[in-house]
Design a protein around this motif. Sequence first.
Motif, PDB file in Angstrom:
ATOM      1  N   SER A  67     -14.842 -15.143  -3.080  1.00 29.78           N
ATOM      2  CA  SER A  67     -13.751 -14.778  -2.172  1.00 29.78           C
ATOM      3  C   SER A  67     -12.882 -16.007  -1.949  1.00 29.78           C
ATOM      4  N   MET A  74      -8.487 -17.570  -2.128  1.00 26.84           N
ATOM      5  CA  MET A  74      -7.086 -17.204  -2.231  1.00 26.84           C
ATOM      6  C   MET A  74      -6.243 -18.455  -2.343  1.00 26.84           C
ATOM      7  N   GLN A 126      -1.366 -10.111 -12.349  1.00 27.58           N
ATOM      8  CA  GLN A 126      -1.708 -11.434 -12.863  1.00 27.58           C
ATOM      9  C   GLN A 126      -1.457 -11.513 -14.364  1.00 27.58           C
ATOM     10  N   ARG A 165       0.822 -12.594  -3.947  1.00 28.45           N
ATOM     11  CA  ARG A 165       0.084 -13.609  -4.699  1.00 28.45           C
ATOM     12  C   ARG A 165       0.463 -13.612  -6.175  1.00 28.45           C
ATOM     13  N   THR A 166       1.379 -12.754  -6.569  1.00 26.18           N
ATOM     14  CA  THR A 166       1.703 -12.552  -7.983  1.00 26.18           C
ATOM     15  C   THR A 166       3.122 -13.019  -8.272  1.00 26.18           C
ATOM     16  N   ASP A 185      -0.215  -8.321   0.656  1.00 29.66           N
ATOM     17  CA  ASP A 185      -0.835  -9.624   0.426  1.00 29.66           C
ATOM     18  C   ASP A 185      -1.104  -9.832  -1.058  1.00 29.66           C
ATOM     19  N   ALA A 186      -1.656  -8.830  -1.733  1.00 36.57           N
ATOM     20  CA  ALA A 186      -1.970  -8.960  -3.155  1.00 36.57           C
ATOM     21  C   ALA A 186      -0.705  -9.133  -3.983  1.00 36.57           C
ATOM     22  N   GLU A 219      -8.939 -17.517 -10.684  1.00 37.93           N
ATOM     23  CA  GLU A 219      -7.729 -17.496  -9.863  1.00 37.93           C
ATOM     24  C   GLU A 219      -6.603 -18.305 -10.517  1.00 37.93           C
ATOM     25  N   GLU A 239      -3.082  -5.112   2.811  1.00 38.35           N
ATOM     26  CA  GLU A 239      -3.798  -5.556   1.613  1.00 38.35           C
ATOM     27  C   GLU A 239      -2.901  -5.522   0.383  1.00 38.35           C
ATOM     28  N   ARG A 269      -1.385  -3.132  -9.225  1.00 42.73           N
ATOM     29  CA  ARG A 269      -2.768  -3.573  -9.323  1.00 42.73           C
ATOM     30  C   ARG A 269      -2.757  -5.079  -9.532  1.00 42.73           C
ATOM     31  N   LEU A 270      -3.646  -5.776  -8.830  1.00 44.50           N
ATOM     32  CA  LEU A 270      -3.629  -7.229  -8.908  1.00 44.50           C
ATOM     33  C   LEU A 270      -3.908  -7.728 -10.315  1.00 44.50           C
ATOM     34  N   ASP A 271      -4.841  -7.096 -11.035  1.00 46.15           N
ATOM     35  CA  ASP A 271      -5.144  -7.569 -12.394  1.00 46.15           C
ATOM     36  C   ASP A 271      -3.934  -7.418 -13.310  1.00 46.15           C
TER      37      ASP A 271
END
Length: 276
Positions: free
Chosen positions: A4, A6, A143, A169-170, A165-166, A88, A162, A138-140
């Motif tokens: 976990s 970030m 990324q 991060r992209t 936030d995700a 990450e 959520e 989708r986060l994957d």
Amino acid sequence: MSSSFMLRQGRTSSLEADIWYLPESRQDQPDSLCLIGPFSERGKTLTARYPFRAAQLGDRQAWKVTVPEPSLWTPQNPAYYKLADSPEIIGLRDLRIRGESFFLADRRWVVRAASNSQLTERENWQAADLIPIQESFRLDAGQAATVAGKPFILRIEDPTRELIDAASRTAAVLMLMLPYDCSDEVRHASHSHILLGTDLTADHPIPAWAQFISVAESLLHTGWQPQRRIPIVATRRCNAENQSPVELRKMCDHFQADLDHGAEFAGLWLLPKALE
């Protein structure tokens, strides 16, 4: 160290960039933590290791590293950095607003975009200098788009903390389009470097939180004027489905020519009629 973790982008310029590591629990207290990079699939890079140092971010225990002269993420050069010994990654994107325009890596950028389900031709989208507008995330996949240098705009009809936030991060997510009545609690999950916008209609004032707005061409043709200085994206409802990126780019250019002072808009977006 647990899985976990970030990374969060902080203050960023061509001179230096701050990257924060924010553990999700007090047990995640790494003895040593390094950022490695830059990496890029578009060419060879000279990588270096940057150690994190303990720091305080508001009332949270955090770790920070400052990268001098960072390799900034752009679609042409999708540079990114890795957290050592973990999957990450983070791309350092410098997309900002100056006056009524968008600037990416210090260059004015008129964002031409379209909502279209034909996303298999991603390379052709880039060749046409066109950005796809998506409504799911989708986060994957985000990324992977960061690594590949394939940006997109995310329209969220039913946002959650959520999801925001995700998406924040992209690096490939250029902007978030949120509902006009999006709650403060949900919006505050966004990170400071990502731009937030909303659709505006004639009977609504510009919300204080909006950094840019999208306005339908029907409203623009009435002589409507914004209450404050802000980047305006002009939108047109049309049959954008099943059109190739090259055809969509031509449609964007025709749209710009149809507008009064079309070159002054921060963006030109094509949206499907089905959304009306």
